[in-house]
Design an enzyme around this catalytic site. Structure first.
Site, PDB file in Angstrom:
ATOM      1  CG  HIS A  40      -5.992  -1.762   0.168  1.00  0.00           C
ATOM      2  ND1 HIS A  40      -5.135  -1.538  -0.881  1.00  0.00           N
ATOM      3  CD2 HIS A  40      -5.416  -1.181   1.253  1.00  0.00           C
ATOM      4  CE1 HIS A  40      -4.088  -0.853  -0.457  1.00  0.00           C
ATOM      5  NE2 HIS A  40      -4.242  -0.617   0.837  1.00  0.00           N
ATOM      6  CB  SER A  54      -0.959  -0.045   1.190  1.00  0.00           C
ATOM      7  OG  SER A  54      -1.936   0.963   1.101  1.00  0.00           O
ATOM      8  CG  ASP A  81      -6.791  -2.386  -3.515  1.00  0.00           C
ATOM      9  OD1 ASP A  81      -7.218  -1.354  -2.964  1.00  0.00           O
ATOM     10  OD2 ASP A  81      -5.576  -2.658  -3.605  1.00  0.00           O
TER      11      ASP A  81
END
Length: 354
Positions: A315, A191, A285
């Site tokens: 995610h 991320s 996501d």
């Protein structure tokens, strides 16, 4: 690092979530009705049930950053698998206030993985990413160096990038002390950490020592263009549009150009000459299209890029490895893809030497 000391209520909550995650899939589908995305992927039923429960919970982006960190650190500890400790777990202060944790077997490693945790540049920590770091170390035979970079808004952009560069230089200088070849350093992140890893590879391009591989796990790569997956999953309990806006607002000082390649590595004038990449995506996501666009751009620039896609995942799935068997399996596949990449480089090195 020792396991968190949970209260009775927290232990009960964890046990309930673990139990729900292990219900028969048909019952999970009945309880959660897993959604189907625009690509035709169906969310894993155990994860759909977890998302349904999470949707009714409090939103950390309604809190000040310091309080949000406390809440999310507790939740991440509840959701993470208890992975056995590595033989070596060493905490080192590599600069004033900049700490890393090195996970290793105690034997000369086949590589070093420099790892940057997720959390939107605002939350997350080395502690809350202990499980994936241990899984990477144990599943690849590499030492993993997990970086506790400074967090916004106390330390906004470009503090995290500066810390990443410091960590990179430290690992290059000390890899031989751990029995590793400094030419075999993998840069990895999830991320926001994937953004940091991608930016770092651009920053050290042309240096005498280069990363051998970049592993970008659900990375945020572009804060300029708004892509379809951001709208499709704007209400995701795992990462919502509201939370993304909160992260960006805390991370970027007023007046920062989002097209700066240190913010949006996709916007670099050239991606040629960067290390080979593994770009890991999840089917549900909001950052899916971000990662896919960066992988495509790498390939167009002549950089080898392998896209691995977890169709039924959301995610941040690497953080749900205790309460979702499908997340644990997806994380194990991710680790296996990194191990396979190291295997290929081992064979290549052996062939050249012979």
């Amino acid at each position: 690092m020792s396991a968190p000391d949970f209260t009775f209520a927290q232990r009960a909550q964890r046990a309930l979530l673990v139990g729900l995650g292990r219900l028969p899939a048909p019952l999970q589908r009945l309880l959660a009705r897993p959604p189907v995305n625009s690509a035709g992927d169906r969310m894993a039923p155990d994860l759909a049930l977890l998302m349904k429960l999470s949707a009714s919970g409090a939103d950390y982006s309604d809190l000040p950053p310091a309080e949000a960190r406390e809440v999310t650190e507790r939740d991440l500890a509840l959701f993470a698998a208890r992975v056995p400790a590595c033989a070596v777990e060493e905490e080192v202060e590599i600069a004033d206030g900049l700490w890393v944790t090195r996970y290793g077997s105690g034997q000369p490693p086949r590589a070093v993985i420099l790892f940057f945790h997720g959390g939107g540049f605002v939350i997350g920590s080395r502690a809350s990413y202990t499980a994936p770091a241990r899984m990477l170390a144990q599943g690849t035979g590499a030492d993993v160096v997990s970086v506790g970079y400074r967090l916004a808004p106390d330390h906004p952009f470009p503090a995290a990038q500066d810390d990443a560069l410091t960590a990179w230089r430290y690992v290059v200088a000390h890899a031989a002390d751990w029995g590793a070849d400094p030419r075999r350093i993998v840069v990895a992140g999830e991320s926001a950490g994937g953004n940091i890893a991608a930016v770092l590879c651009q920053q050290v391009r042309g240096d005498a020592v280069q990363p051998m591989l970049q592993v970008l796990i659900q990375p945020v790569t572009d804060l300029v263009e708004h892509r379809p997956s951001q709208d499709e999953f704007a209400g995701s309990p795992a990462l919502s549009a509201k939370q993304i806006a909160w992260f960006v607002g805390n991370y970027l000082p007023e007046g920062t150009d989002p097209a700066d390649p240190r913010v949006s590595p996709f916007r670099a004038s050239s991606l040629a000459g960067l290390p080979p990449a593994i770009v890991n995506l999840a089917g549900f996501d909001p950052l899916h299209d971000d990662g896919h666009a960066y992988a495509t751009a790498l390939l167009e620039a002549g950089v080898p890029a392998e896209v691995t896609r977890e169709a039924g995942q959301v995610h941040g799935y690497v953080s749900y490895t205790a309460v979702s068997p499908s997340c644990r399996q997806a994380t194990e596949r991710l680790v296996a893809s990194v191990a396979a990449a190291l295997d290929r480089t081992d064979r290549s090195t052996t062939t050249k030497a012979s």
